[in-house]
Write an enzyme that holds these catalytic residues in place. Sequence first.
Site, mmCIF file in Angstrom:
data_model
loop_
_atom_site.group_PDB
_atom_site.id
_atom_site.type_symbol
_atom_site.label_atom_id
_atom_site.label_comp_id
_atom_site.label_asym_id
_atom_site.label_seq_id
_atom_site.Cartn_x
_atom_site.Cartn_y
_atom_site.Cartn_z
ATOM 1 N N SER A 49 20.800 62.002 1.105
ATOM 2 C CA SER A 49 20.949 63.384 0.651
ATOM 3 C C SER A 49 21.273 63.479 -0.837
ATOM 4 O O SER A 49 22.215 62.842 -1.324
ATOM 5 C CB SER A 49 22.086 64.034 1.454
ATOM 6 O OG SER A 49 22.637 65.117 0.744
ATOM 7 N N GLY A 50 20.516 64.325 -1.540
ATOM 8 C CA GLY A 50 20.808 64.550 -2.962
ATOM 9 C C GLY A 50 22.165 65.180 -3.145
ATOM 10 O O GLY A 50 22.913 64.821 -4.066
ATOM 11 N N LEU A 51 22.494 66.117 -2.251
ATOM 12 C CA LEU A 51 23.798 66.778 -2.338
ATOM 13 C C LEU A 51 24.919 65.751 -2.199
ATOM 14 O O LEU A 51 25.858 65.714 -3.000
ATOM 15 C CB LEU A 51 23.904 67.843 -1.240
ATOM 16 C CG LEU A 51 25.281 68.481 -1.062
ATOM 17 C CD1 LEU A 51 25.668 69.278 -2.301
ATOM 18 C CD2 LEU A 51 25.312 69.378 0.176
ATOM 19 N N ASP A 55 24.687 69.086 -7.645
ATOM 20 C CA ASP A 55 23.371 68.783 -7.078
ATOM 21 C C ASP A 55 22.293 69.455 -7.938
ATOM 22 O O ASP A 55 21.476 70.220 -7.459
ATOM 23 C CB ASP A 55 23.352 69.313 -5.623
ATOM 24 C CG ASP A 55 22.116 68.866 -4.863
ATOM 25 O OD1 ASP A 55 21.399 67.970 -5.354
ATOM 26 O OD2 ASP A 55 21.855 69.431 -3.775
ATOM 27 N N ASP A 107 16.081 62.051 -0.137
ATOM 28 C CA ASP A 107 15.912 63.416 -0.610
ATOM 29 C C ASP A 107 15.629 63.305 -2.108
ATOM 30 O O ASP A 107 16.533 63.185 -2.920
ATOM 31 C CB ASP A 107 17.227 64.174 -0.338
ATOM 32 C CG ASP A 107 17.287 65.517 -1.043
ATOM 33 O OD1 ASP A 107 16.242 65.972 -1.543
ATOM 34 O OD2 ASP A 107 18.384 66.100 -1.070
ATOM 35 N N ASP A 134 14.512 65.380 -4.279
ATOM 36 C CA ASP A 134 14.491 66.634 -5.048
ATOM 37 C C ASP A 134 13.041 67.019 -5.399
ATOM 38 O O ASP A 134 12.225 67.130 -4.511
ATOM 39 C CB ASP A 134 15.375 66.514 -6.298
ATOM 40 C CG ASP A 134 16.856 66.366 -5.933
ATOM 41 O OD1 ASP A 134 17.199 66.705 -4.786
ATOM 42 O OD2 ASP A 134 17.643 65.912 -6.771
ATOM 43 N N GLU A 179 10.641 68.526 -2.829
ATOM 44 C CA GLU A 179 10.659 69.961 -2.561
ATOM 45 C C GLU A 179 9.911 70.710 -3.658
ATOM 46 O O GLU A 179 9.874 70.262 -4.809
ATOM 47 C CB GLU A 179 12.106 70.461 -2.429
ATOM 48 C CG GLU A 179 12.947 70.285 -3.677
ATOM 49 C CD GLU A 179 14.444 70.380 -3.396
ATOM 50 O OE1 GLU A 179 14.956 69.586 -2.591
ATOM 51 O OE2 GLU A 179 15.099 71.251 -4.002
ATOM 52 N N LYS A 206 16.459 70.929 -10.351
ATOM 53 C CA LYS A 206 16.600 71.839 -9.208
ATOM 54 C C LYS A 206 18.059 72.255 -9.001
ATOM 55 O O LYS A 206 18.987 71.693 -9.601
ATOM 56 C CB LYS A 206 16.035 71.207 -7.938
ATOM 57 C CG LYS A 206 16.473 69.814 -7.566
ATOM 58 C CD LYS A 206 17.927 69.606 -7.230
ATOM 59 C CE LYS A 206 18.417 70.389 -6.053
ATOM 60 N NZ LYS A 206 18.499 69.544 -4.843
ATOM 61 N N ASN A 231 20.734 73.286 -5.661
ATOM 62 C CA ASN A 231 20.837 73.193 -4.205
ATOM 63 C C ASN A 231 20.362 74.490 -3.556
ATOM 64 O O ASN A 231 20.613 75.591 -4.063
ATOM 65 C CB ASN A 231 22.288 72.893 -3.794
ATOM 66 C CG ASN A 231 22.403 72.659 -2.297
ATOM 67 O OD1 ASN A 231 22.521 73.606 -1.521
ATOM 68 N ND2 ASN A 231 22.329 71.412 -1.899
ATOM 69 N N SER A 232 19.679 74.365 -2.439
ATOM 70 C CA SER A 232 19.052 75.516 -1.785
ATOM 71 C C SER A 232 20.058 76.580 -1.348
ATOM 72 O O SER A 232 19.688 77.736 -1.131
ATOM 73 C CB SER A 232 18.265 75.049 -0.558
ATOM 74 O OG SER A 232 17.326 74.082 -0.952
ATOM 75 N N ARG A 256 8.591 69.356 1.238
ATOM 76 C CA ARG A 256 9.584 70.347 1.684
ATOM 77 C C ARG A 256 9.213 71.714 1.147
ATOM 78 O O ARG A 256 9.067 71.916 -0.060
ATOM 79 C CB ARG A 256 10.946 69.896 1.173
ATOM 80 C CG ARG A 256 12.052 70.918 1.260
ATOM 81 C CD ARG A 256 13.370 70.199 1.080
ATOM 82 N NE ARG A 256 14.435 71.059 0.641
ATOM 83 C CZ ARG A 256 15.666 70.638 0.418
ATOM 84 N NH1 ARG A 256 15.973 69.360 0.580
ATOM 85 N NH2 ARG A 256 16.611 71.480 0.019
ATOM 86 N N HIS A 301 12.586 74.522 5.350
ATOM 87 C CA HIS A 301 14.021 74.735 5.163
ATOM 88 C C HIS A 301 14.366 76.213 5.277
ATOM 89 O O HIS A 301 13.544 77.082 4.947
ATOM 90 C CB HIS A 301 14.437 74.207 3.786
ATOM 91 C CG HIS A 301 15.890 73.828 3.717
ATOM 92 N ND1 HIS A 301 16.694 73.713 4.817
ATOM 93 C CD2 HIS A 301 16.690 73.520 2.644
ATOM 94 C CE1 HIS A 301 17.910 73.364 4.457
ATOM 95 N NE2 HIS A 301 17.946 73.240 3.143
HETATM 96 C C1 SPV Z 1 20.484 67.650 0.661
HETATM 97 O O1 SPV Z 1 21.076 67.151 1.604
HETATM 98 O O2 SPV Z 1 20.717 67.341 -0.497
HETATM 99 C C2 SPV Z 1 19.449 68.642 0.898
HETATM 100 C C3 SPV Z 1 19.565 69.501 2.029
HETATM 101 O O3 SPV Z 1 18.567 68.761 0.101
HETATM 102 S S1 SPV Z 1 20.279 70.941 1.494
HETATM 103 O O4 SPV Z 1 21.560 70.639 0.911
HETATM 104 O O5 SPV Z 1 20.355 71.749 2.665
HETATM 105 O O6 SPV Z 1 19.384 71.531 0.500
HETATM 106 MG MG MG Z 2 18.930 67.953 -1.648
#
Ligand code: SPV
Ligand code: MG
Length: 542
Positions: free
Chosen positions: A42-44, A54, A81, A83, A110, A116, A118-119, A155, A186
């Site tokens: 996970s990027g986060l 992130d 992930d 990005d 994505e 980017k 975070n979503s 994504r 997502h």
């Molecule tokens: C992550 O885990 O970094 C993701 C998922 O990209 S989210 O945080 O839901 O975007």
């Molecule tokens: Mg991410």
Amino acid sequence: MKKTTQLKNLLLCGETEFILEAHNGLSAKIVEEAGFKGIWGSGLALSAQHAVRDNNELSWTQVVEALEFMSDATSIPILLDGDTGYGDFNNMRRLVCKLEQRDIAGVCIEDKLFPKTNSFIQGEQQELEDIDTFCGKIQAGKDAQQHDDFCIVARVEAFIAGWGLEEALRRGEAYRRAGADAILIHSKLSRPDEVLEFSREWDNRCPLVIVPTKYYSTPTEVFRDHDVSLVIWANHMIRSNITAMQATARAIHDSESLLDVEGQVATVSEIFRLQGADELLEAEKIYARSARPDASAIILAASRGQGMDELTRDRPKVMIPVAGKTVLRRQVDKFKAQGINNITVVAGYRSEAINEQGTAVVVNEDWQSSDELASLGCALDAISDDTVLIYGDLLFRTYILNNLMDWDADLLVVVDSSPLELAQGNSNDLAWCSAPDDRAMYQQRVSVEQIRSQGGWGGRAADGRWIGMLRARAAGRDQLLEALGQLRNEEGFTRFGVPELINRLVENGHSPQVQYISGHWMDINNLEDLQRAGDFARSQGS
Ligand code: SPV
Ligand code: MG
């Protein structure tokens, strides 16, 4: 199976599969041990573990470096992930190349713009990548991959950015045609409506991946019913980490003590297990030859010592200081300098007073009514493939132990042949050997024939005195254990000392070799010895 193939199989197996987030080698290993078949890089979480945002604040090479630790620690596939692919199609190509080199099984990119966000942070305001540009990135990644099964997951962020189902489907379809192995749809809603709607319309055109962070209360059966291929539990290792660390930090801070948390946190041995410390110990046995990983020392120190009443009122003889260091410390330091770290002291009298670091203490509870072999019998577990057995009251110059360890014999005893020693009227542990010491510069091959105190043997003058030090290794260890076992069953065992053991080895047809020395040692039997010991220790580097 290659990790790329494992990941591909997860996507294509026709069942709903699950992967869990990890953000470093340790968490990755824990995810695998829990039974997961794959890991979400996970990027986060990868950014959060470094306390950065992130927003591509972590550089892509830092991400790849972290992944390498995760991959090394595990045997299941990692889906990164990635990005936006950290740039344009060219950056994507290089990313794929570097990921494959580190055995990462796939990457998810994505359709947003670099850098980017975070979503779940102001999703509606996020701009989406142009479809054709994003398709070019997917295609470049697919063309760059070396292994057929490396997976590129595309994504779709249309719902996150406030677009509807139509745009999401348009993008999903374009990415599929561009070569994506799966589509991740997502959503930031707390209900699964968007992704379920998408999945209905998608109708299994290619594997579908979801991240139910926000719609977590949806029963997993619903995902199965909608033919979701892969569910990503996207951030639960980093989140549980944070909760546990906050509680621990607070508890230690507030109580100014470790007492309350000790039972609540992993043991240090659990850390060692996760790090694979055992494997290193095994490897050291094979490769770190100079460290003598198998060697051990047994120090017989059960007796009080005669004639030193005051000095040994609260401690055994080995704990009397000589020139500022106990006799035992002096021995232990010498063993450690030889790479012998497995040191067992057999205590008896005032055993609780033996507290030198680096030793294990076993106690001969019958020390008053038994002798040396009974003490040795208490340390059977400590008899390794290479064992030095020594009297606890022995002071000796360093070279004597060095030579003992250098000598290539299965059984070896140290005999002092100096006339001075023999002339002192001390008839303890006299040794008769197959030949007298020729004092030549080269190693003589001599074996011991008898060790006894008092009286003569075979009408011959003794060749020297056994100083209370022997080494048994390889076959010598088994021979020693066999002889000890025989003597144990004999009447009088409780009165036997180590000389009886050596004599039994000879009777059994073995030939303990003799390492002749000339002086440079002493044992401490009385107050007079103790007075000399200080000078000996100071002057001889003992
Ligand atoms: C992550 O885990 O970094 C993701 C998922 O990209 S989210 O945080 O839901 O975007
Ligand atoms: Mg991410």
